[in-house]
Design a protein around this motif. Structure first.
Motif, PDB file in Angstrom:
ATOM      1  N   ALA A 108      18.258   1.988  11.631  1.00 56.07           N
ATOM      2  CA  ALA A 108      17.382   1.528  12.712  1.00 56.07           C
ATOM      3  C   ALA A 108      15.968   1.314  12.200  1.00 56.07           C
ATOM      4  CB  ALA A 108      17.382   2.534  13.863  1.00 56.07           C
ATOM      5  N   ALA A 109      15.521   2.208  11.306  1.00 52.06           N
ATOM      6  CA  ALA A 109      14.170   2.042  10.739  1.00 52.06           C
ATOM      7  C   ALA A 109      14.077   0.768   9.926  1.00 52.06           C
ATOM      8  CB  ALA A 109      13.834   3.259   9.870  1.00 52.06           C
ATOM      9  N   LEU A 110      15.146   0.478   9.183  1.00 52.85           N
ATOM     10  CA  LEU A 110      15.153  -0.751   8.389  1.00 52.85           C
ATOM     11  C   LEU A 110      15.116  -1.974   9.300  1.00 52.85           C
ATOM     12  CD1 LEU A 110      15.407  -2.179   5.672  1.00 52.85           C
ATOM     13  CD2 LEU A 110      17.892  -1.988   5.869  1.00 52.85           C
ATOM     14  N   ARG A 111      15.938  -1.928  10.383  1.00 44.05           N
ATOM     15  CA  ARG A 111      15.924  -3.055  11.318  1.00 44.05           C
ATOM     16  C   ARG A 111      14.549  -3.235  11.936  1.00 44.05           C
ATOM     17  NH1 ARG A 111      20.665  -0.745  13.344  1.00 44.05           N
ATOM     18  NH2 ARG A 111      19.609  -0.276  15.318  1.00 44.05           N
ATOM     19  N   SER A 112      13.916  -2.145  12.256  1.00 45.61           N
ATOM     20  CA  SER A 112      12.589  -2.232  12.868  1.00 45.61           C
ATOM     21  C   SER A 112      11.587  -2.854  11.913  1.00 45.61           C
ATOM     22  CB  SER A 112      12.108  -0.833  13.275  1.00 45.61           C
ATOM     23  OG  SER A 112      10.787  -0.880  13.752  1.00 45.61           O
ATOM     24  N   LYS A 113      11.647  -2.478  10.642  1.00 47.56           N
ATOM     25  CA  LYS A 113      10.719  -3.025   9.657  1.00 47.56           C
ATOM     26  C   LYS A 113      10.963  -4.517   9.449  1.00 47.56           C
ATOM     27  CE  LYS A 113       9.090  -2.533   4.915  1.00 47.56           C
ATOM     28  NZ  LYS A 113       9.225  -1.813   3.632  1.00 47.56           N
ATOM     29  N   VAL A 114      12.245  -4.901   9.339  1.00 51.15           N
ATOM     30  CA  VAL A 114      12.575  -6.299   9.112  1.00 51.15           C
ATOM     31  C   VAL A 114      12.123  -7.162  10.275  1.00 51.15           C
ATOM     32  CG1 VAL A 114      14.486  -7.943   8.936  1.00 51.15           C
ATOM     33  CG2 VAL A 114      14.490  -5.883   7.535  1.00 51.15           C
ATOM     34  N   THR A 115      12.439  -6.728  11.488  1.00 49.29           N
ATOM     35  CA  THR A 115      12.153  -7.563  12.651  1.00 49.29           C
ATOM     36  C   THR A 115      10.679  -7.614  12.985  1.00 49.29           C
ATOM     37  OG1 THR A 115      12.592  -5.667  14.096  1.00 49.29           O
ATOM     38  CG2 THR A 115      14.424  -7.169  13.644  1.00 49.29           C
ATOM     39  N   SER A 116       9.919  -6.606  12.601  1.00 44.68           N
ATOM     40  CA  SER A 116       8.503  -6.604  12.986  1.00 44.68           C
ATOM     41  C   SER A 116       7.621  -7.322  11.982  1.00 44.68           C
ATOM     42  CB  SER A 116       8.010  -5.157  13.140  1.00 44.68           C
ATOM     43  OG  SER A 116       8.081  -4.484  11.892  1.00 44.68           O
ATOM     44  N   THR A 117       8.118  -7.590  10.793  1.00 47.95           N
ATOM     45  CA  THR A 117       7.228  -8.177   9.778  1.00 47.95           C
ATOM     46  C   THR A 117       7.688  -9.525   9.243  1.00 47.95           C
ATOM     47  OG1 THR A 117       8.370  -7.040   7.977  1.00 47.95           O
ATOM     48  CG2 THR A 117       6.507  -5.906   8.992  1.00 47.95           C
ATOM     49  N   LEU A 118       8.927  -9.942   9.501  1.00 48.40           N
ATOM     50  CA  LEU A 118       9.443 -11.146   8.861  1.00 48.40           C
ATOM     51  C   LEU A 118       8.607 -12.377   9.199  1.00 48.40           C
ATOM     52  CD1 LEU A 118      11.608 -12.264   7.031  1.00 48.40           C
ATOM     53  CD2 LEU A 118      13.062 -12.607   9.025  1.00 48.40           C
ATOM     54  N   LEU A 119       8.210 -12.541  10.460  1.00 45.01           N
ATOM     55  CA  LEU A 119       7.390 -13.671  10.874  1.00 45.01           C
ATOM     56  C   LEU A 119       5.910 -13.312  10.960  1.00 45.01           C
ATOM     57  CD1 LEU A 119       9.645 -15.203  13.673  1.00 45.01           C
ATOM     58  CD2 LEU A 119       9.144 -16.201  11.454  1.00 45.01           C
ATOM     59  N   LEU A 120       5.625 -12.045  11.168  1.00 44.14           N
ATOM     60  CA  LEU A 120       4.234 -11.632  11.363  1.00 44.14           C
ATOM     61  C   LEU A 120       3.464 -11.510  10.057  1.00 44.14           C
ATOM     62  CD1 LEU A 120       2.108 -10.723  13.395  1.00 44.14           C
ATOM     63  CD2 LEU A 120       2.962  -8.390  13.167  1.00 44.14           C
ATOM     64  N   GLY A 121       4.171 -11.227   8.962  1.00 44.37           N
ATOM     65  CA  GLY A 121       3.487 -11.026   7.693  1.00 44.37           C
ATOM     66  C   GLY A 121       3.238  -9.554   7.435  1.00 44.37           C
ATOM     67  N   GLU A 122       2.930  -9.218   6.203  1.00 39.58           N
ATOM     68  CA  GLU A 122       2.664  -7.834   5.860  1.00 39.58           C
ATOM     69  C   GLU A 122       1.354  -7.391   6.499  1.00 39.58           C
ATOM     70  OE1 GLU A 122       2.812  -4.943   1.918  1.00 39.58           O
ATOM     71  OE2 GLU A 122       2.636  -7.106   1.691  1.00 39.58           O
ATOM     72  N   PRO A 123       1.302  -6.202   7.104  1.00 41.93           N
ATOM     73  CA  PRO A 123       0.068  -5.732   7.746  1.00 41.93           C
ATOM     74  C   PRO A 123      -1.104  -5.751   6.766  1.00 41.93           C
ATOM     75  CG  PRO A 123       1.902  -4.304   8.304  1.00 41.93           C
ATOM     76  CD  PRO A 123       2.402  -5.242   7.248  1.00 41.93           C
ATOM     77  N   PRO A 124      -2.277  -6.198   7.212  1.00 42.85           N
ATOM     78  CA  PRO A 124      -3.438  -6.279   6.302  1.00 42.85           C
ATOM     79  C   PRO A 124      -3.760  -4.966   5.618  1.00 42.85           C
ATOM     80  CG  PRO A 124      -3.877  -7.492   8.319  1.00 42.85           C
ATOM     81  CD  PRO A 124      -2.571  -6.784   8.523  1.00 42.85           C
ATOM     82  N   VAL A 125      -3.650  -3.860   6.334  1.00 49.87           N
ATOM     83  CA  VAL A 125      -3.998  -2.578   5.717  1.00 49.87           C
ATOM     84  C   VAL A 125      -3.051  -2.255   4.564  1.00 49.87           C
ATOM     85  CG1 VAL A 125      -2.585  -1.235   7.325  1.00 49.87           C
ATOM     86  CG2 VAL A 125      -4.568  -0.172   6.213  1.00 49.87           C
ATOM     87  N   SER A 126      -1.769  -2.654   4.679  1.00 44.68           N
ATOM     88  CA  SER A 126      -0.823  -2.437   3.578  1.00 44.68           C
ATOM     89  C   SER A 126      -1.158  -3.320   2.392  1.00 44.68           C
ATOM     90  CB  SER A 126       0.611  -2.719   4.046  1.00 44.68           C
ATOM     91  OG  SER A 126       0.981  -1.860   5.093  1.00 44.68           O
ATOM     92  N   VAL A 127      -1.535  -4.570   2.676  1.00 47.09           N
ATOM     93  CA  VAL A 127      -1.907  -5.478   1.602  1.00 47.09           C
ATOM     94  C   VAL A 127      -3.052  -4.914   0.787  1.00 47.09           C
ATOM     95  CG1 VAL A 127      -2.844  -7.766   1.090  1.00 47.09           C
ATOM     96  CG2 VAL A 127      -1.091  -7.511   2.838  1.00 47.09           C
ATOM     97  N   VAL A 128      -4.058  -4.369   1.486  1.00 44.33           N
ATOM     98  CA  VAL A 128      -5.250  -3.849   0.802  1.00 44.33           C
ATOM     99  C   VAL A 128      -4.936  -2.548   0.081  1.00 44.33           C
ATOM    100  CG1 VAL A 128      -7.590  -2.998   1.132  1.00 44.33           C
ATOM    101  CG2 VAL A 128      -6.802  -5.010   2.401  1.00 44.33           C
ATOM    102  N   ASN A 129      -4.287  -1.633   0.777  1.00 44.90           N
ATOM    103  CA  ASN A 129      -4.035  -0.313   0.194  1.00 44.90           C
ATOM    104  C   ASN A 129      -3.037  -0.354  -0.956  1.00 44.90           C
ATOM    105  OD1 ASN A 129      -5.815   0.934   1.955  1.00 44.90           O
ATOM    106  ND2 ASN A 129      -4.231   1.360   3.493  1.00 44.90           N
ATOM    107  N   ASP A 130      -2.126  -1.328  -0.936  1.00 44.26           N
ATOM    108  CA  ASP A 130      -1.124  -1.428  -2.003  1.00 44.26           C
ATOM    109  C   ASP A 130      -1.574  -2.353  -3.130  1.00 44.26           C
ATOM    110  OD1 ASP A 130       0.380   0.207  -0.428  1.00 44.26           O
ATOM    111  OD2 ASP A 130       1.695  -1.374   0.341  1.00 44.26           O
ATOM    112  N   ASN A 131      -2.863  -2.730  -3.119  1.00 40.00           N
ATOM    113  CA  ASN A 131      -3.446  -3.585  -4.170  1.00 40.00           C
ATOM    114  C   ASN A 131      -2.714  -4.923  -4.317  1.00 40.00           C
ATOM    115  OD1 ASN A 131      -5.449  -1.669  -4.963  1.00 40.00           O
ATOM    116  ND2 ASN A 131      -3.854  -0.524  -6.056  1.00 40.00           N
ATOM    117  N   LYS A 132      -2.310  -5.486  -3.181  1.00 36.39           N
ATOM    118  CA  LYS A 132      -1.660  -6.798  -3.184  1.00 36.39           C
ATOM    119  C   LYS A 132      -2.611  -7.900  -2.735  1.00 36.39           C
ATOM    120  CE  LYS A 132       2.941  -4.968  -2.029  1.00 36.39           C
ATOM    121  NZ  LYS A 132       4.025  -5.016  -1.013  1.00 36.39           N
ATOM    122  N   TYR A 133      -3.863  -7.536  -2.523  1.00 42.24           N
ATOM    123  CA  TYR A 133      -4.794  -8.496  -1.926  1.00 42.24           C
ATOM    124  C   TYR A 133      -5.135  -9.630  -2.907  1.00 42.24           C
ATOM    125  CZ  TYR A 133      -8.971 -10.490   0.192  1.00 42.24           C
ATOM    126  OH  TYR A 133      -9.882 -11.356   0.728  1.00 42.24           O
TER     127      TYR A 133
END
Length: 894
Positions: free
Chosen positions: A5-30
């Motif tokens: 269920a956690a995996l489904r939640s992650k897939v469905t909440s980010t596939l079209l929305l994009g990676e959350p900005p805070v994750s992009v910055v904190n994970d050095n993907k910016y």
């Protein structure tokens, strides 16, 4: 929540929305996107632009860009970097305020002090607000989603606040901070989509256009998404660029996230990557329905509801829907899954009225994809023409997605999740598409042609291209100034057709490197390319050269394209054994500096080149002399050279004459119009014309400041048995009677090769016309074309030519006596000549003084003549009373 269920939640909440900005910055993907600029190398990074604006006056910067372009993430990086001590340490306090969260406060008055205390962060010390009020320069306010700031129906009714302790609407606080009336000296950074929210901005605010990711940033993004597999990153990136990179929304980091997410799942499964946007979104829809464990029936019901909502948002004035509206679309059973497909926001309204959430689509393309899928899988709505008409002017991708999903190969992944579409719907669309495309391509409207090409590209069916683009299609119309997306569509169609005769890109305002690269397949397969009146970047010239090298192009028109020396050198440097036979470079702002590249071009880059037009370029004597050295090389195969108005003098003609006599030159035709040749230049040319190795057959010296003295040299050349000149144009030169009579003497010589002679506006007299008549009647002349217009000899002078036309020895087929002073008095002789002549086909009588009285005789003469094909009577003294009579004879132009 279990792991699945956690995996489904992650897939469905980010596939079209994009990676959350805070994750992009904190994970050095910016990755900092570039700002907008005229050229890629002129674009600073967005971070640099923000820091520069906040470091100087007025320390107010506004990021403008579409949804998903990276504005929010850039602001997140700004705040996080400040908190980590990486930059902007001149600020003691940074307040990061998001209007997505503040929307519920707008309309509720509160003071700036309260706003800072409530939303300044959990770690804001109590004395911080007082410090900011004492020293505003120490604070930076960061506003995201400024376009969501509700200022009511009349923004002017909410004045900017000027007192930090006085309660005011949030919009008034923002306006006060921007305008400087509240906390003068404070720094402000904001992000907004381009809307009317610009009213907030003071005139001195730095506006930064956010471009999203250009190709280098997209490549870096793919490398970050596939950090452990550089080969997979490169393959995925290359595939996206070739299949989707021409869409404007590919610059969106959010879209890049969606692409990478879909690609990774397919690559991990060993499946093929999508070739079109339809297939990509089909993959998204399949992945989401599977993650939500929807069966075929529920999947189709969900698509139907999404399609209803998409139509409502396109046709209506609002791009979002309140929760109670969702019931009317049949969305009630899917509200829990809504976040997988839609943006879900709290509208901030009174929760007691049931309006708890607001729903909107993440992007226009995915919205229209859902509408297209609903049309094909839910037959309850109207037919194809009705649906397209309903959304005309509002939907940009609907017809394209219908075209893609109508093809079995493109919709196959979707059938696995939704079952087969309605067969009648698919057949209905295919019938409409074939009919509409044939009608569009038979016409000359560029927009309709390109619409058809876009649908064919999405369909990806080669046999369909050949069926739709039949012999009746007018593919040769101008497709100038097309978008990158249309370049891809045009290139696809031309490639599937195996080539076209004429690729017309006339008036392409600025052909970029990306556009030229995308068009390269079409260029490579086109026999003629027209880029007249266009503008090419240096990168575009490189791709054009690559397409021509090894391609099928035999004629290239770059006239009036303002190439300049540098871009032209880039083009020439890239050409390798191309098949060009004709190159038109008129008025391309070339100078002497281009002539070295031009010389290399005619000897190696384009060894098949036969016709070169470089008129209206200031190449001068030094440049042309360098080109003439190339004309003497055995590898140069030029036969025609057009040098109209190139700042040449006698020195250039001497170099040309040397080339003509070298034994290697194949030049047949040279046009030196409006160059200062003079008698010295004519003398050099006449000597070359007498040389046995000279192959020149056509020479144009229109308006070259020649005098009667030059005619002695021409007469000498024409008397030579080695002279092969068949066409000579000496118009608009002051030859006068003496010079012209010298020419006539040479024209009498048996074997004189001249067949076409032009002596317009040369101050000729009646005796000259009499002598020309004698030449034409003498039996030795080969003249078939004679132009002597703009010499005012009147009826008596021109009568000599009518006598010649009537003579059986005269071979004239074309005669031009424009503006020679003809009147009705000469019409009888004119008509008598036409009745007798068996050769005259074209007669130019413009700008004379004939009246209505002459028309009946002229019409009879033209109609009765077996040889006459065209008589031009324009700009005589005719009234409308005789127009109907002249219409009776199709040979007459008036």
């Amino acid at each position: 929540m279990d792991e699945d269920a956690a995996l489904r939640s992650k897939v469905t909440s980010t596939l079209l929305l994009g990676e959350p900005p805070v994750s992009v910055v904190n994970d050095n993907k910016y990755i900092s996107p570039p700002t907008a600029g005229d050229a890629d190398h002129d674009r600073p990074s967005l971070d640099a632009a923000i820091h520069a604006a906040l470091s100087g006056g007025p320390r107010t910067v506004v990021l403008l860009g579409p949804e998903g372009s990276g504005k929010t993430t850039a602001l997140e990086k700004l705040v996080v970097g400040w908190a980590r001590g990486e930059h902007l340490q001149n600020f003691s306090f940074v307040f990061h305020l998001r209007f997505r969260e503040l929307s519920s406060l707008d309309g509720t008055p509160l003071s700036l002090e309260t706003l800072m205390r409530r939303h300044g962060g959990r770690h804001l010390p109590p004395e911080a607000v007082r410090q900011v009020l004492r020293n505003p320069e120490s604070a930076l306010f960061v506003f995201d989603d400024l376009d969501r700031c509700d200022r009511g129906s009349d923004p002017s009714a909410v004045p900017p606040c000027s007192d930090p302790g006085r309660a005011a609407p949030v919009s008034g606080l923002v306006a006060g901070l921007f305008g400087g009336s509240l906390l003068k000296g404070v720094a402000v950074a904001a992000a907004t989509r381009p809307t009317e929210s610009r009213e907030f901005f003071p005139s001195g605010a730095r506006r930064v256009q956010v471009s999203g990711f250009l190709k280098p940033q997209r490549e870096a993004y793919f490398r970050g998404f596939f950090p452990d597999d550089p080969a997979a990153a490169a393959a995925a990136s290359a595939h996206m660029e070739s299949t989707l990179g021409f869409y404007e929304f590919c610059t969106s980091p959010r879209f890049c996230w969606t692409v990478c997410s879909v690609y990774k799942s397919l690559m991990d499964a060993g499946a093929e990557l999508p070739e079109t946007l339809s297939q990509l979104y089909a993959g998204v829809l399949v992945r989401l329905t599977r993650a939500l464990r929807l069966n075929e029936a529920r999947g189709r019901a969900l698509v139907s509801a999404l399609g209803e909502m998409a139509s409502r948002c396109l046709v209506g004035s609002d791009s979002s829907c309140a929760e109670e509206e969702m019931d009317s679309f049949g969305f009630r059973p899917f509200l829990k899954e809504a976040g997988a497909f839609l943006r879900v926001d709290d509208d901030g309204g009174d929760r007691s009225d049931g309006r708890r959430r607001v729903f909107s689509f993440h992007s226009r393309p995915i919205q229209e994809f859902f509408l297209a899928a609903a049309f094909l899988w839910d037959p309850s709505s109207g037919g194809v023409e009705e649906t397209l008409a309903k959304h005309e002017g509002r939907a940009e991708f609907l017809d394209v997605f219908l075209s893609g999903l109508s093809q079995p190969l493109r919709r196959r992944p979707l059938e696995a999740a939704l079952g087969a579409p309605n067969a009648e719907r698919v057949a209905d669309f295919n019938r409409w598409f074939r009919s509409d495309s044939r009608e569009a391509l038979a016409g000359c409207r560029k927009d309709r042609h390109l619409r058809c090409f876009r649908m064919l590209l999405e369909a990806g069916n080669e046999s369909l291209v050949k069926e739709v683009v039949d012999a009746a299609a007018r593919i040769g119309i101008s497709y100038g100034d097309v978008s990158l997306r249309d370049c891809a569509a045009l290139g696809y169609v031309v490639s599937r057709l195996g080539g076209v005769e004429h690729l017309n890109l006339y008036r392409t305002g600025h052909l970029t490197g990306a556009q030229a690269e995308t068009l390269a397949p079409a260029m490579r397969l086109s026999r003629e390319i027209n880029l007249n009146s266009s503008s090419l970047s240096s990168a575009a010239a490189t791709h054009l050269a690559s397409a021509l090298s090894g391609g099928a192009t035999e004629e290239l028109d770059l006239s009036q394209s303002a190439l300049g020396d540098d871009t032209f050198k880039t083009l020439c440097a890239g050409l390798r054994n191309c098949k060009l036979r004709t190159l038109k470079l008129r008025a391309c702002t070339l100078t002497e500096a281009s002539c070295g590249a031009l010389a290399c071009l005619v000897t190696s880059g384009a060894p098949q080149l036969r016709v070169l037009e470089v008129g209206f370029n200031k190449i001068g004597d030094r440049g042309f002399v360098e080109l003439c050295r190339a004309l003497q090389r055995p590898l140069c195969r030029l036969q025609e050279l057009q040098l109209h108005n190139c700042d040449l003098t006698a020195a250039s003609v001497e170099a040309l004459s040397a080339a003509l006599c070298s034994g290697h030159s194949e030049l047949r035709k040279v046009d030196l119009t409006r160059n200062l040749i003079g008698e010295r230049g004519v003398e050099a040319l006449s000597k070359s014309l007498q040389h046995p190795l000279c192959t020149l057959t056509s020479l144009n010296l229109f308006d070259c400041e020649l005098t009667g003295a030059c005619c002695a040299h021409f007469s000498e050349a024409l008397m030579s048995s080695c002279c092969s000149l068949t066409e000579l144009d000496l118009s608009v030169n002051d030859l006068r009677q003496e010079g012209a009579l010298l020419l006539c003497r040479a024209l009498r010589r048996p074997g004189c090769p001249i067949q076409k002679l032009s002596l317009q506006r040369c101050q000729l007299t009646a005796p000259v016309f009499e002598e020309l008549s004698s030449v034409l009647r003498g039996g030795a002349s080969r003249l078939t074309s004679l132009s002597v217009g703009l010499n005012a000899v009147g009826d008596r002078g021109v009568k000599h030519l009518w006598d010649a036309v009537a003579h059986p020895s005269c071979l004239l087929e074309e005669l031009d006596v424009e503006m020679t002073g003809l009147t009705d008095a000469g019409v009888q002789d004119l008509c008598g000549a036409l009745r007798t002549s068996s050769t005259l086909r074209s007669l130019e009588l413009r700008n004379n003084a004939m009246t209505d009285a002459a028309v009946p005789a002229l019409v009879r003469a033209a109609r009765d003549s077996d040889s006459m094909l065209e008589m031009n009577l324009k700009y005589n003294d005719f009234s409308e009373d005789v127009f109907e009579l002249m219409d009776e004879c199709e040979k007459i132009r008036y």
